[in-house]
Each structure stands twice: as C-alpha cells, then as structure tokens.
Motif scaffolding. Sequence first.
Motif, short mmCIF file in Angstrom:
data_model
loop_
_atom_site.label_atom_id
_atom_site.label_comp_id
_atom_site.label_asym_id
_atom_site.label_seq_id
_atom_site.Cartn_x
_atom_site.Cartn_y
_atom_site.Cartn_z
N THR A 36 0.83 -1.20 0.00
CA THR A 36 0.00 0.00 0.00
C THR A 36 0.87 1.26 0.00
OG1 THR A 36 -1.80 -1.08 1.18
CG2 THR A 36 -1.72 1.32 1.29
N ILE A 37 0.51 2.23 -0.84
CA ILE A 37 1.22 3.51 -0.91
C ILE A 37 0.42 4.55 -0.13
CG2 ILE A 37 2.15 5.29 -2.42
CD1 ILE A 37 2.24 3.16 -4.65
N ALA A 38 0.90 4.93 1.04
CA ALA A 38 0.24 5.96 1.84
C ALA A 38 0.42 7.31 1.16
CB ALA A 38 0.83 5.98 3.25
N ARG A 39 -0.64 8.08 1.07
CA ARG A 39 -0.62 9.32 0.30
C ARG A 39 -0.40 10.56 1.18
NH1 ARG A 39 -2.43 8.90 -4.98
NH2 ARG A 39 -1.68 11.06 -5.09
N LEU A 40 0.84 10.74 1.59
CA LEU A 40 1.19 11.93 2.36
C LEU A 40 0.97 13.20 1.55
CD1 LEU A 40 2.40 13.25 4.89
CD2 LEU A 40 4.69 12.82 3.93
N ASP A 41 1.17 13.11 0.24
CA ASP A 41 0.97 14.29 -0.60
C ASP A 41 -0.45 14.83 -0.46
OD1 ASP A 41 0.19 11.84 -2.02
OD2 ASP A 41 -0.23 13.13 -3.74
N MET A 42 -1.43 13.95 -0.49
CA MET A 42 -2.82 14.38 -0.38
C MET A 42 -3.13 14.90 1.01
SD MET A 42 -4.58 11.31 -2.63
CE MET A 42 -6.24 11.95 -2.46
N ASP A 43 -2.60 14.24 2.03
CA ASP A 43 -2.87 14.66 3.40
C ASP A 43 -2.24 16.02 3.71
OD1 ASP A 43 -4.42 12.46 3.99
OD2 ASP A 43 -2.76 11.29 4.80
N ILE A 44 -1.03 16.24 3.22
CA ILE A 44 -0.36 17.52 3.48
C ILE A 44 -1.09 18.67 2.78
CG2 ILE A 44 1.70 18.86 2.88
CD1 ILE A 44 2.10 17.27 5.39
N PHE A 45 -1.51 18.46 1.55
CA PHE A 45 -2.19 19.52 0.80
C PHE A 45 -3.61 19.74 1.30
CE2 PHE A 45 1.41 19.45 -1.96
CZ PHE A 45 1.40 20.68 -2.62
N ALA A 61 0.44 10.20 13.83
CA ALA A 61 -0.11 8.87 14.12
C ALA A 61 -0.18 8.01 12.87
CB ALA A 61 -1.51 9.02 14.74
N LYS A 62 -0.33 8.63 11.73
CA LYS A 62 -0.46 7.89 10.48
C LYS A 62 0.88 7.61 9.82
CE LYS A 62 -3.00 8.04 6.08
NZ LYS A 62 -3.99 8.80 5.26
N TYR A 63 1.82 8.56 9.93
CA TYR A 63 3.07 8.45 9.17
C TYR A 63 4.31 8.22 10.03
CZ TYR A 63 0.30 9.93 5.20
OH TYR A 63 -0.65 9.99 4.20
N GLY A 64 4.17 8.29 11.34
CA GLY A 64 5.30 7.99 12.21
C GLY A 64 6.51 8.86 11.93
N ASP A 65 7.69 8.24 11.98
CA ASP A 65 8.95 8.96 11.80
C ASP A 65 9.08 9.57 10.41
OD1 ASP A 65 9.65 8.22 14.35
OD2 ASP A 65 10.87 6.51 13.71
N PHE A 66 8.39 9.04 9.44
CA PHE A 66 8.56 9.55 8.08
C PHE A 66 8.08 11.00 7.97
CE2 PHE A 66 7.73 10.33 3.62
CZ PHE A 66 8.89 9.82 3.04
N LEU A 67 7.12 11.40 8.79
CA LEU A 67 6.63 12.77 8.73
C LEU A 67 7.75 13.76 9.01
CD1 LEU A 67 4.07 14.50 8.31
CD2 LEU A 67 3.81 14.52 10.80
N ILE A 138 5.62 2.15 2.31
CA ILE A 138 5.77 3.02 1.14
C ILE A 138 4.91 4.27 1.31
CG2 ILE A 138 5.65 3.14 -1.39
CD1 ILE A 138 5.65 0.02 -1.31
N VAL A 139 5.52 5.42 1.07
CA VAL A 139 4.83 6.70 1.24
C VAL A 139 5.03 7.54 -0.02
CG1 VAL A 139 4.60 8.79 2.62
CG2 VAL A 139 5.25 6.63 3.73
N GLY A 140 3.93 8.01 -0.58
CA GLY A 140 3.99 8.92 -1.71
C GLY A 140 3.89 10.36 -1.22
N TYR A 141 4.73 11.24 -1.73
CA TYR A 141 4.71 12.64 -1.31
C TYR A 141 4.91 13.55 -2.53
CZ TYR A 141 9.80 11.98 -1.55
OH TYR A 141 11.06 11.67 -1.98
N ASN A 142 4.73 14.83 -2.30
CA ASN A 142 5.01 15.86 -3.30
C ASN A 142 6.05 16.78 -2.70
OD1 ASN A 142 5.07 18.07 -5.03
ND2 ASN A 142 2.85 18.35 -5.11
#
Length: 338
Positions: A36-45, A61-67, A138-142
């Motif tokens: 699964t690709i978590a969509r940090l890009d969508m959450d941040i925007f 809580a959703k992205y842990g250390d990656f945030l 896996i995390v997708g970001y912009n």
Amino acid sequence: MNFVYRGCFIIIVFICFSCGSNRWEVDTDKVVYDGTIARLDMDIFAVDPANAHTEVQALTAKYGDFLDMYFYDIMQSGRSDNPMSAQLLMRFTTDPMWEGLQKEIEIRFSDMGAYELQFSDAFKKYAVLFETDTLPRIVGYNSGFNVGIYPTKAYLGVGLEWYAGSDLKVVQQLPPDLFPQYKRDKMRPELLVVNALKGWLMVTHQNTLNDMSLLGRMVYAGKVIYLTKALMPEVSDADLLNFSEAQLGWCEQEEWGVWKHFLESDLLFTQDIKEINRMVGDGPFTPGMPAESPGGVGNWVGYRMVDSFMKANPNLTLRAMMAQKDDQVYLKTYKPGR
C-alpha cells in the motif's frame, strides 16, 4: 516413434527454458505484505493553513517517523513538531503553481493499484529470497521536485511529481539548467516502482560496496540492478537502467569498445571520483563517448558483469551474490562483446 522422440525433446527444452527463466521464482503465499502507498501528498495539501500545526501533528499517528523526515530532510522546513515548520510548509501547499501540480498528481495517480501490486510482488519475493520480514512502508509525497526517492530500511518515500509525466505544465516551467531534457525524459510513471525499488535496495545493501574504485562502483551498481531485475523480471532492461531503447542498443553494439576504453584509459581501478562519476553518473551521455551513449554506461557494464557471473554460477543465491567481497571475481566470467 518419431512423434514420441519429438515430444520428449519439446518437454526437455521447455524444462530447461523454464529453469533458466524462473530462477528466482518463489512461493510468496505466506508473506503478508500489500505494498500500500500511503498518500502523504494528499494529506499535506489537505491541511488547513489556519490550523496547520495541530493538523500536521495529527498526521504523526499515520506516518510515524517519516513525517519528520519529510519536513526536515525532504522539504527542509524544520522539525515537524515546530509550529513555524508547519507554517513554512503551508507556503508551499498554498502556492498556485504547486497546488496545480498536486491536482495533476491526484488525477494521474488517482488509482495506485497497479503500482501497489508491483511493489507487493517484488517485496514479497525479496522477503522469501532474503529470509526477512523487514519490509518498508511506502509513502507517496510531493516535494516540488526536491527529492525523487527517499529510502530508508523502514520507509520507502516516492516523490510522485517526478513520475507524473514530463508533459505537465509545471515541468515545462522548471529551469532547464537544473532540469535538462534527459532528466525530464525519465519522468515517466512506468519508472516509479523500479526506481524506488533500486533506491531501497541501494540503502539496504549499502554495506556491499566493497571499495570506491570504478570497478567497485560498477559491481555494486550491477548487483543492485541484477537484484532488481530478479525481483521485477517483467521490467525491460531499458527501463531497469532508465535508458531509451536506442541507448540500450548502442550499449549492446558497442560493448567491446566501451570495455576497451576502460582498459586503455586505466579506469578500472581508478579511485579518482571525477573519473568515476563520468562513467557511472547520470547525464545526457557518458563523457568521452559518443552522444548516442547513455549517461552512466558504467552501470550497464556492471550489470553485464554480474549477469555473466551469475550465469556461470547457477547455484549461487542472491544473498551470496550481495555478500561477495571480491569484486575481481566478476572479471573472470565477463567476456564483453560475446
């Protein structure tokens, strides 16, 4: 009698072909991993600038250390728990150009199912072949074209803007000195998974870089590329190396000439970082070679060396290949141009 003989011959050929083509096929049914690709890009925007700090903290809580990695390393806006960092990032998310880019990303990557399946298949196979249950989230970001791939052992971050297509309006507005055409040509969605996987493998197996000579760098790159191919056999060699088909064809036709250049220029064992980067670094072509050559032709030579070695050692495992400490053993089986 002839019919039986012919049938046996076909079966034998089929078995031999199957063994060669499925050397790294394994049963992954017991591996639990969905890619699964978590969509940090969508959450941040989607963060409300008026309540930025609180909403950003809720994403922990959703992205842990990656945030924090995204804020500090990728966007260089400070620690994610700093209220000023959230406000600084909001300048990015509310800028019309980057907002427009995000909208295009969400259109072009509205369904990540195919990419998630590729990730799932590759990492499940890796789990079996390397006997591990340590697989990345896996995390997708912009990132606004800051960082394309951000791999750690625990996370695999992917800058989706880098793979949304070179036809995007914002790509055409990027400064050509920083984003020349050869870089834009690689902004293709079909390279997303293979490039991300290579990046993660390079970080996970960085201790297999035995020395900093050109030979050491080529063998290291060759191991990673060979391993990626084993995990994603459906990917073409051109996409595997981020070459065009024409560039790959040039390599295959000029293999002996490239190798001769390395030998005559005493490059194999050089530790001159400038010379090494000329041979394995990215670029429109490899310096000292024709314009038809791809950038980083040394990586392809490394791949050919490792592939030749593995064909000559059919019982060698991928784990043993990655652990091999003597880079010069690859010279014994590599016959360029043959």
